[in-house]
Design an enzyme around this catalytic site. Structure first.
Site, PDB file in Angstrom:
ATOM      1  N   LYS A 184       3.686  19.971 -26.041  1.00  0.00           N
ATOM      2  CA  LYS A 184       3.978  20.316 -27.434  1.00  0.00           C
ATOM      3  C   LYS A 184       4.545  19.088 -28.167  1.00  0.00           C
ATOM      4  CE  LYS A 184       4.913  25.214 -26.346  1.00  0.00           C
ATOM      5  NZ  LYS A 184       5.845  26.354 -26.570  1.00  0.00           N
ATOM      6  N   TYR A 205      -2.187  31.040 -30.594  1.00  0.00           N
ATOM      7  CA  TYR A 205      -1.061  31.957 -30.484  1.00  0.00           C
ATOM      8  C   TYR A 205      -1.351  33.338 -31.075  1.00  0.00           C
ATOM      9  CZ  TYR A 205       1.963  28.218 -28.747  1.00  0.00           C
ATOM     10  OH  TYR A 205       2.541  27.234 -27.990  1.00  0.00           O
ATOM     11  N   PHE A 241       9.152  35.334 -34.077  1.00  0.00           N
ATOM     12  CA  PHE A 241       9.136  33.872 -33.938  1.00  0.00           C
ATOM     13  C   PHE A 241       7.768  33.263 -34.242  1.00  0.00           C
ATOM     14  CE2 PHE A 241       8.409  35.761 -29.732  1.00  0.00           C
ATOM     15  CZ  PHE A 241       7.247  35.120 -29.326  1.00  0.00           C
ATOM     16  N   THR A 294      10.097  30.341 -19.691  1.00  0.00           N
ATOM     17  CA  THR A 294       9.893  30.176 -21.137  1.00  0.00           C
ATOM     18  C   THR A 294      11.165  29.693 -21.833  1.00  0.00           C
ATOM     19  OG1 THR A 294       8.235  31.927 -21.103  1.00  0.00           O
ATOM     20  CG2 THR A 294       9.196  31.381 -23.251  1.00  0.00           C
ATOM     21  N   ARG A 342      10.561  22.371 -18.116  1.00  0.00           N
ATOM     22  CA  ARG A 342      11.446  22.939 -19.141  1.00  0.00           C
ATOM     23  C   ARG A 342      12.910  22.842 -18.713  1.00  0.00           C
ATOM     24  NH1 ARG A 342       7.468  28.100 -20.301  1.00  0.00           N
ATOM     25  NH2 ARG A 342       6.405  27.284 -22.162  1.00  0.00           N
ATOM     26  N   ASN A 357      10.143  24.047 -26.249  1.00  0.00           N
ATOM     27  CA  ASN A 357      10.237  24.039 -24.781  1.00  0.00           C
ATOM     28  C   ASN A 357       9.177  23.162 -24.109  1.00  0.00           C
ATOM     29  OD1 ASN A 357       8.082  25.700 -25.243  1.00  0.00           O
ATOM     30  ND2 ASN A 357       8.945  27.522 -24.264  1.00  0.00           N
ATOM     31  N   HIS A 417       3.132  24.176 -23.211  1.00  0.00           N
ATOM     32  CA  HIS A 417       2.444  25.465 -23.209  1.00  0.00           C
ATOM     33  C   HIS A 417       1.626  25.540 -21.926  1.00  0.00           C
ATOM     34  CE1 HIS A 417      -0.226  28.762 -24.372  1.00  0.00           C
ATOM     35  NE2 HIS A 417      -1.204  28.026 -23.874  1.00  0.00           N
ATOM     36  N   GLU A 441      -8.515  29.762 -24.155  1.00  0.00           N
ATOM     37  CA  GLU A 441      -7.810  28.646 -24.795  1.00  0.00           C
ATOM     38  C   GLU A 441      -8.544  27.305 -24.663  1.00  0.00           C
ATOM     39  OE1 GLU A 441      -3.830  28.880 -23.123  1.00  0.00           O
ATOM     40  OE2 GLU A 441      -3.528  30.884 -23.959  1.00  0.00           O
TER      41      GLU A 441
END
Ligand code: IDP
Ligand code: MG
Length: 138
Positions: free
Chosen positions: A9, A49, A57, A91, A102, A112, A115, A126
Site C-alpha cells: 500500500k 475493495y 471505513f 489486519t 504488519r 497497515n 493488502h 483481484e
C-alpha cells in the site's frame, strides 16, 4: 501450486519497504510471478475493495489506497494465499505478531502496509484488476 494477489500500500512504498516485503515472500520459498509500481485510479480502488462498500471505513480506505504509488504483485506457491496472509500478519497491527509485516512496520489498521487476497477466489478476481495475462511471467 496456488496463486495469490498481494499489494504494498502507499504507506509501505513511502517507507521504502518494497524490497523488504518482496524478500520476505521470496525467503519463504514463494515465487514472484508479477510485480509493478503503479498508481490506482479511483475506479480500480473501488473494484478492489468492492466487498467493503457501505462499511464505515470504505471511503477512507479508497482515499488512502489512491493517495500514492502502490506495488501490486502476484505470488505463487503451495498454499500461497494463506502463507502470504501469515507473512502479512493480522489486519489490525495492534493484534499482529512481531516478525510479520504488519507487526513490524504498521501502527494503525487504516495504514497497515499490505493488502493480500483472502482466498483463491478473491485472488482470481483481484489479479486481472492489475495485470494482463502476458504480464504474469513467473
Ligand atoms: P485485510 O486487509 O486483512 O484482508 P479487510 O477486513 O479485508 O482486511 O479490510 C480491508 C482493509 O480495510 C484493511 O487492510 C484495513 O486497511 C482497512 N480496515 C479494515 N477494518 C478497518 C477499520 O475498522 N477501520 C479502518 N480501516 C479498516
Ligand atoms: Mg481483505
Amino acid at each position: 501450486m496456488e496463486r495469490t494477489f498481494t499489494m504494498i500500500k502507499p504507506d509501505g512504498v513511502k517507507k521504502a519497504l518494497v524490497g523488504e516485503i518482496v524478500k520476505r515472500y521470496q525467503d519463504a520459498g514463494l515465487q514472484l510471478v508479477a510485480l509493478k509500481l503503479t498508481r490506482l485510479s479511483r475506479d480500480k480502488a473501488e473494484e478492489l475493495y468492492s466487498v467493503h462498500q457501505g462499511k464505515p471505513f470504505y471511503m477512507e480506505l479508497v482515499d488512502f489506497i489512491t493517495s500514492g504509488p502502490v506495488a501490486p504483485m502476484v505470488i505463487e506457491g503451495d498454499n500461497a494465499v494463506s502463507r502470504v496472509r501469515d507473512i502479512m500478519g493480522a489486519t489490525n497491527p495492534k493484534d499482529a505478531d512481531k516478525g510479520t509485516i504488519r507487526g513490524d512496520f504498521a501502527e494503525e489498521v487504516s495504514e497497515n502496509i499490505v493488502h493480500g487476497a483472502d482466498s483463491v477466489e478473491s485472488a482470481n478476481r483481484e489479479i486481472p484488476i492489475f495485470f494482463n495475462d502476458d504480464e504474469l511471467v513467473g
